[in-house]
Design a protein around this motif. Structure first.
Motif, PDB file in Angstrom:
ATOM      1  N   LYS A 169       0.899  -1.115   0.031  1.00 43.83           N
ATOM      2  CA  LYS A 169       0.088  -0.020   0.011  1.00 43.83           C
ATOM      3  C   LYS A 169       0.997   1.303  -0.031  1.00 43.83           C
ATOM      4  O   LYS A 169       1.879   1.416   0.538  1.00 43.83           O
ATOM      5  N   ILE A 170       0.481   2.303  -0.706  1.00 45.58           N
ATOM      6  CA  ILE A 170       1.146   3.559  -0.899  1.00 45.58           C
ATOM      7  C   ILE A 170       0.433   4.393  -0.056  1.00 45.58           C
ATOM      8  O   ILE A 170      -0.624   4.859  -0.210  1.00 45.58           O
ATOM      9  N   THR A 171       0.942   4.859   1.120  1.00 48.47           N
ATOM     10  CA  THR A 171       0.287   5.727   2.030  1.00 48.47           C
ATOM     11  C   THR A 171       0.483   6.966   1.951  1.00 48.47           C
ATOM     12  O   THR A 171       1.495   7.764   1.925  1.00 48.47           O
ATOM     13  N   LEU A 172      -0.643   7.513   1.239  1.00 47.07           N
ATOM     14  CA  LEU A 172      -0.667   9.072   1.195  1.00 47.07           C
ATOM     15  C   LEU A 172      -2.183   9.440   1.579  1.00 47.07           C
ATOM     16  O   LEU A 172      -3.023   8.879   1.594  1.00 47.07           O
ATOM     17  N   PRO A 173      -2.223  11.038   1.925  1.00 47.10           N
ATOM     18  CA  PRO A 173      -3.550  11.452   2.503  1.00 47.10           C
ATOM     19  C   PRO A 173      -4.429  11.370   1.221  1.00 47.10           C
ATOM     20  O   PRO A 173      -4.205  11.619   0.038  1.00 47.10           O
ATOM     21  N   ASP A 174      -5.882  11.321   1.577  1.00 45.31           N
ATOM     22  CA  ASP A 174      -6.946  11.262   0.793  1.00 45.31           C
ATOM     23  C   ASP A 174      -6.766  10.264  -0.703  1.00 45.31           C
ATOM     24  O   ASP A 174      -6.972  10.742  -1.898  1.00 45.31           O
ATOM     25  N   ALA A 175      -5.977   9.373  -0.470  1.00 46.68           N
ATOM     26  CA  ALA A 175      -5.909   8.274  -1.577  1.00 46.68           C
ATOM     27  C   ALA A 175      -5.875   6.797  -1.220  1.00 46.68           C
ATOM     28  O   ALA A 175      -5.630   6.613  -0.038  1.00 46.68           O
ATOM     29  N   ASP A 176      -6.005   5.850  -2.143  1.00 53.56           N
ATOM     30  CA  ASP A 176      -5.992   4.597  -1.983  1.00 53.56           C
ATOM     31  C   ASP A 176      -5.303   3.889  -2.983  1.00 53.56           C
ATOM     32  O   ASP A 176      -5.906   3.849  -4.087  1.00 53.56           O
ATOM     33  N   ILE A 177      -3.992   3.787  -2.841  1.00 52.83           N
ATOM     34  CA  ILE A 177      -3.058   3.355  -3.994  1.00 52.83           C
ATOM     35  C   ILE A 177      -2.363   2.143  -3.594  1.00 52.83           C
ATOM     36  O   ILE A 177      -1.677   1.954  -2.260  1.00 52.83           O
ATOM     37  N   GLU A 178      -2.297   1.121  -4.319  1.00 55.04           N
ATOM     38  CA  GLU A 178      -1.616  -0.229  -4.082  1.00 55.04           C
ATOM     39  C   GLU A 178      -0.801  -0.234  -5.274  1.00 55.04           C
ATOM     40  O   GLU A 178      -1.088  -0.075  -6.333  1.00 55.04           O
ATOM     41  N   TYR A 179       0.462  -0.889  -4.931  1.00 57.28           N
ATOM     42  CA  TYR A 179       1.239  -1.197  -5.949  1.00 57.28           C
ATOM     43  C   TYR A 179       1.850  -2.828  -5.706  1.00 57.28           C
ATOM     44  O   TYR A 179       2.319  -2.890  -4.702  1.00 57.28           O
ATOM     45  N   ILE A 180       1.718  -3.513  -6.928  1.00 59.09           N
ATOM     46  CA  ILE A 180       2.148  -4.913  -6.829  1.00 59.09           C
ATOM     47  C   ILE A 180       3.508  -4.975  -7.724  1.00 59.09           C
ATOM     48  O   ILE A 180       3.125  -5.029  -9.160  1.00 59.09           O
ATOM     49  N   GLU A 181       4.553  -5.277  -7.314  1.00 57.69           N
ATOM     50  CA  GLU A 181       5.762  -4.962  -8.089  1.00 57.69           C
ATOM     51  C   GLU A 181       5.837  -6.110  -9.153  1.00 57.69           C
ATOM     52  O   GLU A 181       6.186  -6.148 -10.373  1.00 57.69           O
ATOM     53  N   HIS A 182       5.326  -7.449  -8.719  1.00 57.55           N
ATOM     54  CA  HIS A 182       5.690  -8.710  -9.528  1.00 57.55           C
ATOM     55  C   HIS A 182       4.369  -9.351  -9.857  1.00 57.55           C
ATOM     56  O   HIS A 182       3.974 -10.464  -9.467  1.00 57.55           O
ATOM     57  N   PHE A 183       3.421  -8.406 -10.480  1.00 57.66           N
ATOM     58  CA  PHE A 183       2.149  -8.866 -10.867  1.00 57.66           C
ATOM     59  C   PHE A 183       2.301  -9.850 -11.849  1.00 57.66           C
ATOM     60  O   PHE A 183       1.534 -10.882 -11.876  1.00 57.66           O
ATOM     61  N   TYR A 184       3.200  -9.768 -12.817  1.00 59.40           N
ATOM     62  CA  TYR A 184       3.620 -10.582 -13.802  1.00 59.40           C
ATOM     63  C   TYR A 184       5.042 -11.036 -13.581  1.00 59.40           C
ATOM     64  O   TYR A 184       5.772  -9.741 -13.080  1.00 59.40           O
ATOM     65  N   SER A 185       5.638 -12.092 -13.945  1.00 59.42           N
ATOM     66  CA  SER A 185       7.109 -12.414 -13.859  1.00 59.42           C
ATOM     67  C   SER A 185       7.788 -11.280 -14.958  1.00 59.42           C
ATOM     68  O   SER A 185       7.086 -11.255 -15.823  1.00 59.42           O
ATOM     69  N   GLN A 186       9.024 -11.408 -14.753  1.00 58.41           N
ATOM     70  CA  GLN A 186       9.765 -10.532 -15.963  1.00 58.41           C
ATOM     71  C   GLN A 186       9.527 -11.267 -17.122  1.00 58.41           C
ATOM     72  O   GLN A 186       9.308 -10.366 -18.337  1.00 58.41           O
ATOM     73  N   GLN A 187       9.599 -12.465 -17.367  1.00 57.70           N
ATOM     74  CA  GLN A 187       9.701 -13.200 -18.695  1.00 57.70           C
ATOM     75  C   GLN A 187       8.203 -13.158 -19.434  1.00 57.70           C
ATOM     76  O   GLN A 187       7.945 -12.582 -20.468  1.00 57.70           O
ATOM     77  N   ALA A 188       6.913 -13.096 -18.440  1.00 58.10           N
ATOM     78  CA  ALA A 188       5.558 -13.028 -19.130  1.00 58.10           C
ATOM     79  C   ALA A 188       5.440 -11.584 -19.370  1.00 58.10           C
ATOM     80  O   ALA A 188       4.789 -11.450 -20.268  1.00 58.10           O
ATOM     81  N   ALA A 189       6.211 -10.451 -18.503  1.00 60.55           N
ATOM     82  CA  ALA A 189       5.934  -9.064 -19.022  1.00 60.55           C
ATOM     83  C   ALA A 189       6.627  -9.013 -20.306  1.00 60.55           C
ATOM     84  O   ALA A 189       5.931  -8.092 -21.039  1.00 60.55           O
ATOM     85  N   ALA A 190       7.892  -9.591 -20.429  1.00 60.75           N
ATOM     86  CA  ALA A 190       8.540  -9.088 -21.600  1.00 60.75           C
ATOM     87  C   ALA A 190       7.707  -9.702 -22.844  1.00 60.75           C
ATOM     88  O   ALA A 190       7.792  -9.179 -23.816  1.00 60.75           O
ATOM     89  N   ASP A 191       7.161 -10.904 -22.494  1.00 60.34           N
ATOM     90  CA  ASP A 191       6.609 -11.580 -24.053  1.00 60.34           C
ATOM     91  C   ASP A 191       5.213 -10.873 -24.088  1.00 60.34           C
ATOM     92  O   ASP A 191       5.027 -10.672 -25.174  1.00 60.34           O
ATOM     93  N   LEU A 192       4.540 -10.364 -23.031  1.00 61.22           N
ATOM     94  CA  LEU A 192       3.428  -9.572 -23.435  1.00 61.22           C
ATOM     95  C   LEU A 192       3.748  -8.174 -24.042  1.00 61.22           C
ATOM     96  O   LEU A 192       3.143  -7.806 -24.832  1.00 61.22           O
ATOM     97  N   PHE A 193       4.748  -7.753 -23.711  1.00 53.22           N
ATOM     98  CA  PHE A 193       5.144  -6.530 -24.133  1.00 53.22           C
ATOM     99  C   PHE A 193       5.325  -6.568 -25.667  1.00 53.22           C
ATOM    100  O   PHE A 193       4.883  -5.750 -26.555  1.00 53.22           O
ATOM    101  N   THR A 194       6.236  -7.573 -26.240  1.00 55.18           N
ATOM    102  CA  THR A 194       6.480  -8.044 -27.562  1.00 55.18           C
ATOM    103  C   THR A 194       5.160  -8.183 -28.326  1.00 55.18           C
ATOM    104  O   THR A 194       4.987  -7.842 -29.324  1.00 55.18           O
TER     105      THR A 194
END
Ligand SMILES: O=C(O)CCC(=O)C(=O)O
Ligand SMILES: [Fe+2]
Length: 194
Positions: free
Chosen positions: A2-27
């Motif tokens: 969770k990214i803690t900021l006022p008046d916000a609700d923000i979540e960051y998931i760094e490895h939602f896709y693996s590096q390989q899956a992300a690279a394949d999807l990018f291409t």
């Protein structure tokens, strides 16, 4: 995370896709989405947007901003796959995705909130990053408080609830060389395409 900021609700998931899956999807998306160079008219002057875009979603869905309307192209199999995974994580349905293609360091998106009326008052925006890491900045509209995040390939950033009402975000241009990046931001357009 969770990214803690006022008046916000923000979540960051760094490895939602693996590096390989992300690279394949990018291409895959780089080659197979129908990228367009859109223009906006500012003070009577036509200017190219500093990025390529593509808009996909449920049938007949349209999306308007800066006096321009785009009709959604039908979901591709790859985009549907991603949407399913993102919806499942967010426990939320999305009926459209705006894809942005930042070709290099001079491509960008200016300060804005995703607060078009058709998104409703408290939209959930789920944003997947693929390719080069880029800096994403947030600014509180009233206080000017700023927060900077580095969005890496395969990461998912979710902005919920009142975030768009109180905060703006941007992806600034940079002076040093940066490889291409694709961003998919899943949205739910109300009153259409369901
Ligand atoms: O590329 C990004 O991470 C942000 C894109 C964005 O803010 C938008 O399309 O509304
Ligand atoms: Fe945005």
């Amino acid at each position: 995370m969770k990214i803690t900021l006022p008046d916000a609700d923000i979540e960051y998931i760094e490895h939602f896709y693996s590096q390989q899956a992300a690279a394949d999807l990018f291409t895959d998306l780089q080659h197979n989405l129908r990228w367009r160079q859109d223009s906006i008219t500012l003070f009577g002057k036509h200017t190219h947007l500093p990025r390529l875009q593509a808009w996909y979603g449920n049938k007949n869905l349209s999306y308007c901003y800066s006096s321009m309307c785009l009709i959604a192209k039908p979901w591709t199999a790859s985009l549907l796959d991603v949407k399913l995974k993102v919806s499942k994580y967010c426990q939320q349905e999305f009926n459209a995705v705006l894809a942005n293609y930042y070709r290099h360091e001079k491509d960008s998106v200016a300060w804005h909130s995703d607060n078009e009326p058709e998104l409703g008052t408290a939209p959930t925006i789920a944003s997947l990053s693929l390719g080069a890491s880029r800096e994403f900045q947030l600014k509180h509209k009233a206080s000017g408080l700023k927060k900077s995040l580095i969005l890496s390939s395969g990461s998912l950033l979710i902005m919920r609830h009142e975030t768009q009402q109180y905060w703006q975000h941007c992806l600034p241009k940079r002076a040093h060389c940066i490889a291409p990046r694709i961003n998919l931001s899943f949205r739910s357009i109300m009153g259409q395409g369901r």
